[in-house]
Design an enzyme around this catalytic site. Structure first.
Site, mmCIF file in Angstrom:
data_model
loop_
_atom_site.group_PDB
_atom_site.id
_atom_site.type_symbol
_atom_site.label_atom_id
_atom_site.label_comp_id
_atom_site.label_asym_id
_atom_site.label_seq_id
_atom_site.Cartn_x
_atom_site.Cartn_y
_atom_site.Cartn_z
ATOM 1 N N SER A 85 0.836 -1.200 0.000
ATOM 2 C CA SER A 85 0.000 0.000 0.000
ATOM 3 C C SER A 85 0.870 1.249 0.000
ATOM 4 C CB SER A 85 -0.964 -0.051 1.188
ATOM 5 O OG SER A 85 -1.899 0.992 1.127
ATOM 6 N N HIS A 195 -7.965 0.031 -1.028
ATOM 7 C CA HIS A 195 -7.788 -1.051 -2.006
ATOM 8 C C HIS A 195 -9.096 -1.690 -2.447
ATOM 9 C CE1 HIS A 195 -3.735 -0.212 -1.068
ATOM 10 N NE2 HIS A 195 -3.884 -0.609 0.160
#
Length: 310
Positions: A85, A195
């Site tokens: 991430s 996400h």
């Protein structure tokens, strides 16, 4: 081969920047980051600050770059770089694809967009003990029974997966997963639904912003988030960074690729240890080290010794 791996949001803890090693490269990174952000970076890791997605993501980026620079000063430069991430940003700096000031500005913009899209009421939950296929089926059943949707956000390991969605949906889904045989299901210290498609608009805005930032082809290998594969061009890395908030992070695929490419030592940047634990469990032949658990001198010496055995 040496791989540097960088954790994502959720790894932060009170005072994590203050616990970084006392090293000239760390202090120089703090000074540079403070200049870019217009504020003392050592204010980013207080309990109050850590309630802010912007502070957390900027702080994690600073920590990752600081430890990478300190290791480089000791002759430990990575052959491979990957981050989960927001950890992908210090990974891009580490491999030479993105200057640190630009990475920090892009992270700040990323976090602002994420925070503005969902200022409250959303987050993440980690589920252990069920496969991606099983969780996808449970998520479909969740919707069929009238519950708000949840999404597969990170595939960290074959049976260690992070779900994204609204708080009420996640709380309900946790019970569903446990009833279906999950070993553990808990909320994470993340206040945005990372996400997944809920961040599609924010991702598009970040992509437009990213087009103003100069990227370069990496000097060493960068492993992407979306596909868990090596990326070799400036444009591919720009796209990976700008869009990873919208797509599932394939971390286990990335780790597997690093192992297959010859990584024998991994060092996880502070403040994380979860990525190290995953590497140790699934690839015990690799020496997986968490920088946050070792004095810096011992970390560097251990990594150097393990690399010399190749």
């Amino acid at each position: 081969m040496l791989a540097l791996i960088f954790p994502g949001q959720g790894a932060q803890s009170d005072g994590f920047l203050h616990r970084l090693p006392s090293h000239p490269a760390v202090r120089a990174t703090f000074d540079e980051a403070s200049s870019v952000l217009g504020a003392d970076v050592l204010t980013l890791d207080t309990p109050d600050a850590l309630r802010s997605t912007v502070a957390v993501q900027c702080g994690l980026t600073v920590a990752g770059v600081a430890i990478a620079r300190a290791l480089a000063n000791e002759g430990l430069t990575p052959d491979l770089s990957a981050g989960l991430s927001v950890g992908a940003y210090p990974a891009a700096v580490s491999c030479g694809a993105l200057p640190f000031p630009d990475a920090l500005k892009m992270v700040r913009r990323r976090a602002e967009l994420m925070e503005a899209a969902y200022p409250s009421g959303y987050g993440l939950a980690a589920v252990s003990g069920l496969t991606e296929h099983e969780l996808a089926a449970l998520a479909a059943r969740h919707i069929d029974e009238g519950e708000p949707p949840v999404y597969i956000g990170n595939v960290n390991a074959p049976r260690q997966i992070v779900m994204a969605g609204a708080n009420t949906a996640l709380d309900s889904f946790i019970h569903r997963a446990l009833d279906a045989g999950a070993r553990k299901a808990t909320r994470l210290a993340v206040s945005v639904p990372s996400h997944c498609e809920l961040l599609a608009q924010a991702s598009d805005e970040l992509s437009a912003y990213a087009r103003t930032i100069p990227f370069r082809a990496p000097q060493s290998v960068y492993i992407g988030n979306r596909g868990g594969r090596p990326l070799y061009t400036a444009d591919a890395i720009r796209d990976d960074l700008a869009t990873n908030m919208r797509y599932t992070v394939r971390w286990f695929d990335a780790l597997t690729v690093m192992q297959e490419m010859g990584a024998r030592v991994t060092i996880e940047a502070p403040p994380g240890q979860v990525l190290t634990d995953i590497a140790r469990e699934h690839y015990p032949e690799m020496a997986a080290l968490a920088a946050s658990t070792l004095p810096f001198e011992r970390l560097a010496a251990t990594a150097r010794r393990r690399l010399e055995r190749e």
